[in-house]
Design an enzyme around this catalytic site. Structure first.
Site, PDB file in Angstrom:
ATOM      1  CE  LYS A   1      -5.302  -8.697  -1.794  1.00  0.00           C
ATOM      2  NZ  LYS A   1      -3.847  -8.712  -1.839  1.00  0.00           N
TER       3      LYS A   1
ATOM      4  CB  CYS B   1      -3.658  -3.292  -3.717  1.00  0.00           C
ATOM      5  SG  CYS B   1      -2.856  -4.092  -5.111  1.00  0.00           S
TER       6      CYS B   1
HETATM    7  N1  SAJ Z   1       2.156   4.091   2.210  1.00  0.00           N
HETATM    8  C1  SAJ Z   1       2.250   5.199   3.050  1.00  0.00           C
HETATM    9  N2  SAJ Z   1       2.683   5.008   4.342  1.00  0.00           N
HETATM   10  C2  SAJ Z   1       3.034   3.768   4.807  1.00  0.00           C
HETATM   11  C3  SAJ Z   1       2.928   2.658   3.953  1.00  0.00           C
HETATM   12  C4  SAJ Z   1       2.481   2.847   2.647  1.00  0.00           C
HETATM   13  O1  SAJ Z   1       1.947   6.324   2.665  1.00  0.00           O
HETATM   14  O2  SAJ Z   1       3.428   3.688   5.987  1.00  0.00           O
HETATM   15  C5  SAJ Z   1       1.666   4.269   0.814  1.00  0.00           C
HETATM   16  C6  SAJ Z   1       2.707   3.914  -0.225  1.00  0.00           C
HETATM   17  O3  SAJ Z   1       3.591   4.969  -0.448  1.00  0.00           O
HETATM   18  C7  SAJ Z   1       1.842   3.596  -1.421  1.00  0.00           C
HETATM   19  C8  SAJ Z   1       0.599   2.960  -0.773  1.00  0.00           C
HETATM   20  O4  SAJ Z   1       0.616   3.353   0.593  1.00  0.00           O
HETATM   21  O5  SAJ Z   1       1.451   4.774  -2.083  1.00  0.00           O
HETATM   22  C9  SAJ Z   1       0.537   1.452  -0.863  1.00  0.00           C
HETATM   23  O6  SAJ Z   1       1.813   0.890  -0.607  1.00  0.00           O
HETATM   24  P1  SAJ Z   1       2.019  -0.429   0.257  1.00  0.00           P
HETATM   25  O7  SAJ Z   1       3.463  -0.717   0.306  1.00  0.00           O
HETATM   26  O8  SAJ Z   1       1.335  -0.304   1.561  1.00  0.00           O
HETATM   27  O9  SAJ Z   1       1.188  -1.548  -0.514  1.00  0.00           O
HETATM   28  P2  SAJ Z   1       1.113  -2.104  -2.037  1.00  0.00           P
HETATM   29  O10 SAJ Z   1      -0.052  -1.469  -2.696  1.00  0.00           O
HETATM   30  O11 SAJ Z   1       2.403  -2.080  -2.732  1.00  0.00           O
HETATM   31  O12 SAJ Z   1       0.789  -3.645  -1.708  1.00  0.00           O
HETATM   32  C10 SAJ Z   1      -0.310  -3.976  -0.862  1.00  0.00           C
HETATM   33  C11 SAJ Z   1       0.191  -4.975   0.198  1.00  0.00           C
HETATM   34  N3  SAJ Z   1      -0.824  -5.160   1.224  1.00  0.00           N
HETATM   35  C12 SAJ Z   1      -0.540  -5.049   2.540  1.00  0.00           C
HETATM   36  O13 SAJ Z   1       0.550  -4.758   2.968  1.00  0.00           O
HETATM   37  C13 SAJ Z   1      -1.665  -5.326   3.493  1.00  0.00           C
HETATM   38  C14 SAJ Z   1       0.539  -6.301  -0.473  1.00  0.00           C
HETATM   39  O14 SAJ Z   1       0.889  -7.282   0.506  1.00  0.00           O
HETATM   40  C15 SAJ Z   1      -0.668  -6.807  -1.292  1.00  0.00           C
HETATM   41  O15 SAJ Z   1      -0.371  -8.024  -1.962  1.00  0.00           O
HETATM   42  C16 SAJ Z   1      -0.987  -5.748  -2.351  1.00  0.00           C
HETATM   43  O16 SAJ Z   1      -1.357  -4.539  -1.659  1.00  0.00           O
HETATM   44  C17 SAJ Z   1      -2.128  -6.260  -3.198  1.00  0.00           C
HETATM   45  O17 SAJ Z   1      -1.863  -6.730  -4.322  1.00  0.00           O
HETATM   46  O18 SAJ Z   1      -3.272  -6.281  -2.727  1.00  0.00           O
END
Ligand code: SAJ
Length: 433
Positions: free
Chosen positions: A217, A271
């Site tokens: 995780k 996360c």
């Molecule tokens: N972000 C970027 N650029 C990207 C992707 C994301 O700047 O290319 C930013 C987003 O805007 C946001 C942050 O990263 O601020 C996180 O967003 P996210 O969509 O990557 O993730 P979360 O926090 O919504 O959810 C993550 C997910 N983990 C992964 O994709 C590995 C989700 O599957 C998990 O269940 C969740 O964390 C968790 O609960 O741990």
């Protein structure tokens, strides 16, 4: 044929993971008790309503409460399966060490009603070794029961770790369809937990040991953080070299083995910005890359504030619209949001010149009070504000046609308007200070 006797289930913690899980398990026909320490949360759910925003969750909770399959309480009761989904924040020492006290408090509650044959599953994102710590705590509290890994022969209870992996905004869909890693304290524990998840998960359920599942995780979120950091660092380099980062990434991603993620104003949510530290704090000497990625993503927020400031200073007196406060696109979650931090910093500095557009907010968060900044709608922003700072890639912002923004000075931190003229000039602004 043997009749399927559905185990009764208790979900401890009714937040973004616990409540959707409880509802989905109830939908599969189980009697589910949802446990939460907050009375208002319990009351809301027992009315068939919800206290969080998530697509389609309101209808599902309403239905399972009405059918008598889900009820919430502040008091635990005996059940057959216990699923713990409570927060694991940082400890207050400010060294990014994890605080597992909520997990241990939940395990203490569960231990009080545990009986032979029960299964206890931890879903909270946790440092490696937490499931064993939970087992040790419960074993100390219940010397009358045999716990796995501590005694020879068949234990009375099964204990496993099974992390959630769902994406806010798609939780119900992903809870059902994602693959799951199921880590047992022993292989028998993993098989017991597997038989539970098979009842409502359509994705593949893969068994392993508890420590590997805990690390998996953390690794998933650290992997994403490192990759976002690469994109964010590229955007800072591109700004220094007066290049259009979006063009460079688009072209590089045409390579069959390159897939660069999207730069933004920093990494938000509870996360990705947190979990990598659980690895770093466990192995500080071995994690220079993971630590640096965290630092790069945190520093990106300050880079964005500096560039936004330069653009605002270059347009004296012109009203400025900050587009978005949420931590990512198309959700109403403003916690740990870089967009919110950038906008609030600019509001404190420029007061009523700063207008906020956030279709998912009914009012501005508390830190905007007294700054003079106001919440306006997108049409008013396009009409009244000469400077637009894009902080969140909400679909409604993406759909603004060029004709409606061509004359504005734009700083697009999310790359949603590739056709915007003058992006490189904006990126290439010489910063003061
Ligand atoms: N972000 C970027 N650029 C990207 C992707 C994301 O700047 O290319 C930013 C987003 O805007 C946001 C942050 O990263 O601020 C996180 O967003 P996210 O969509 O990557 O993730 P979360 O926090 O919504 O959810 C993550 C997910 N983990 C992964 O994709 C590995 C989700 O599957 C998990 O269940 C969740 O964390 C968790 O609960 O741990």
């Amino acid at each position: 044929m043997q009749a399927d006797i559905k185990p009764t289930v208790c979900v401890v913690g009714l937040g973004y993971i616990g409540l959707p899980t409880a509802a989905i398990v109830a939908r599969a026909g189980h009697q589910v008790l949802g446990l939460d320490v907050t009375q208002s949360v319990v009351d809301t759910i027992n009315r068939g309503e919800i206290h969080i925003e998530e697509v389609d969750l309101d209808g599902l909770v309403h239905a399972v409460v009405q059918r008598g399959l889900l009820r919430a309480s502040t008091h635990i009761e005996p059940c057959d399966v216990f699923v713990i989904a409570v927060p694991t924040p940082f400890a207050k020492d400010d060294h990014h060490t994890p605080d597992i006290s909520y997990v241990l408090a939940a395990a203490t509650e569960v231990a009080g009603v545990l009986k032979a044959g029960d299964t206890v599953i931890l879903e909270s994102t946790s440092p490696v070794g937490t499931t064993e710590a939970m087992r040790d705590l419960m074993a100390g509290l219940r010397p009358d029961l045999k716990f796995p890994g501590l005694v020879a022969g068949t234990p009375d209870v099964s204990i496993a770790y099974c992390p959630e992996r769902v994406l806010p905004g798609k939780i119900l869909e992903e809870l059902t369809n994602n693959d799951r890693s199921i880590g047992g304290i022993t292989p028998r524990c993993a098989r017991k937990a597997l038989s539970f998840y098979k009842r409502f998960v359509r994705g593949a359920c893969i068994t392993t040991d508890a420590r590997s599942a805990e690390m998996t995780k953390l690794v998933e979120n650290a992997y994403r953080d490192v990759n976002i950091a690469f994109a964010n660092e590229l955007s800072i380099v591109a700004d220094a070299m007066n290049l259009d980062v979006w063009e460079v990434i688009k072209l590089a991603n045409r390579h069959p083995r390159v897939n660069i993620l999207t730069p933004g104003p920093g990494v938000g949510g509870h996360c990705i910005a947190v979990d990598p530290w659980f690895i770093v704090s466990a192995a500080p000497e071995q994690t220079p890359l993971i630590r640096t990625a965290r630092e790069v993503n945190d520093k990106k927020i300050h880079h964005v504030i500096a560039r936004a400031t330069a653009l605002i200073e270059a347009n004296p007196g012109v009203p400025v619209a900050c587009l978005g406060l949420a931590f990512k696109a198309n959700i109403d979650d403003f916690r740990e949001s870089p967009a919110r931090l950038v906008a609030a910093t600019l509001a404190r500095k420029y007061g009523s010149r700063i207008r906020i557009v956030e279709p998912y907010a009914a009012q501005l968060p508390r830190e905007f009070e007294g700054t003079g900044a106001s919440l306006i709608d997108l049409d008013a922003a396009l009409e009244d504000c000469g400077v637009l700072i894009v902080l969140v890639d909400h679909d409604v912002f993406k759909s603004v046609p060029l004709a409606e923004r061509a004359r504005h000075a734009v700083y697009d931190t999310r790359g949603i308007w590739p056709d915007q003229p003058g992006q490189v000039e904006v990126a290439g602004l010489r910063l003061v200070g």
